[in-house]
Design an enzyme around this catalytic site. Structure first.
Site: not given
Length: 292
Positions: A133, A161
């Site tokens: 992330y 992400k």
């Protein structure tokens, strides 16, 4: 289908009188599954994981897994105390999962070498795929492009992400092909898919998830004009969804549809009356029925 390609929803955690509302959670999960999303990301930013104890996070995860096949569930794992994070990772991994969503350690702002070592350690301990992330505006540290490229050679790190805000890095990672690139910036979903990215982990897809799924399928089948029209149909909602700190507007929208109360954990606050008024108009434009 690849492991992560598609529209994943960064799942909100409903509350009632300060506690997790498991009935509302179950109803929300059911709605999103019916609308065809690829899967759910539990206890991420939108899920207010930072305001939940580890016990609460596991309870939310277990409730979702009772309803959703394991291959459709990613669990958030965040922290800056590596020992505690690894211990919690072991608890999470006692459950079947599609993956773990892991940001860089927040607040402490480690060096690039420290970031790389962190992800190496977490990935070495992983029994499921890791979704890195990259969200520097929340962690306080940017993962440089070459650092990302080195990290993504780890066999357990399967996806990113991408909230880094650097198009050159995004396109480089897609071209490298070492991981699937899912945007975490909802305004970039159309671009991500057209550039060859894998899709999105989206907060705004709580509302009209069927249209997000439709847009992805239109792009996959080469219907770019239709996909662009779908994107522009969603655009006013995407903009209002992040008009105030996430997930304030998401929870207001869900409450208007009857999926739990408009309640967040402090210091998060409900969105303003002005935003609520704007929200109602946008939902009407999307033909979303509201209650009350």
């Amino acid at each position: 289908m690849s492991a992560f390609r598609g529209i994943w929803v960064a799942l909100a955690t409903p509350f009632c009188a300060g506690e997790v509302d498991f009935n509302a959670l179950d109803a929300l999960v059911g709605k999103l599954l019916e609308e065809g999303v690829r899967g759910l990301v539990v206890c991420g930013t939108t899920g207010e994981a930072a305001a939940l104890s580890h016990a609460e996070q596991l309870a939310v995860l277990d409730a979702v897994l009772a309803r959703v096949p394991a291959q459709q569930v990613i669990m958030g794992l965040a922290g800056n105390n590596l020992r505690e994070l690894l211990a919690f990772q072991q608890q999470i991994q006692q459950r079947p999962l599609a993956g773990l969503l892991v940001p860089a350690p927040y607040y402490i702002r480690p060096s690039q070498q420290g970031i790389e070592a962190f992800f190496q350690t977490v990935a070495d301990a992983a029994t499921v795929p890791v979704v890195l992330y990259d969200i520097p505006y929340r962690t306080g540290v940017r993962i440089e492009r070459e650092t990302l490229r080195r990290i993504l050679h780890h066999p357990r790190i399967a996806a990113v992400k991408d909230c880094g805000g650097d198009l050159d890095t995004t396109t480089a990672l897609i071209a490298d092909g070492h991981a699937e690139i899912l945007t975490g910036e909802d305004l970039q979903i159309f671009n991500n898919l057209c550039l060859g990215g894998a899709g999105a982990i989206s907060a705004s897809a709580h509302v009209r998830a069927d249209l997000y799924v439709q847009m992805q399928r239109q792009i996959d089948s080469g219907q770019l004009t239709a996909a662009r029209q779908t994107f522009y149909r969603l655009l006013p909602w995407m903009r209002v969804a992040f008009a105030e700190p996430n997930p304030a507007v998401i929870k207001a929208a869900l409450a208007l549809q009857g999926f739990g109360r408009d309640e967040l954990r402090e210091p998060m606050q409900r969105c303003s009356a002005q935003t609520q008024e704007r929200l109602r108009a946008v939902l009407a434009g999307l033909q979303v029925p509201v209650v009350g």
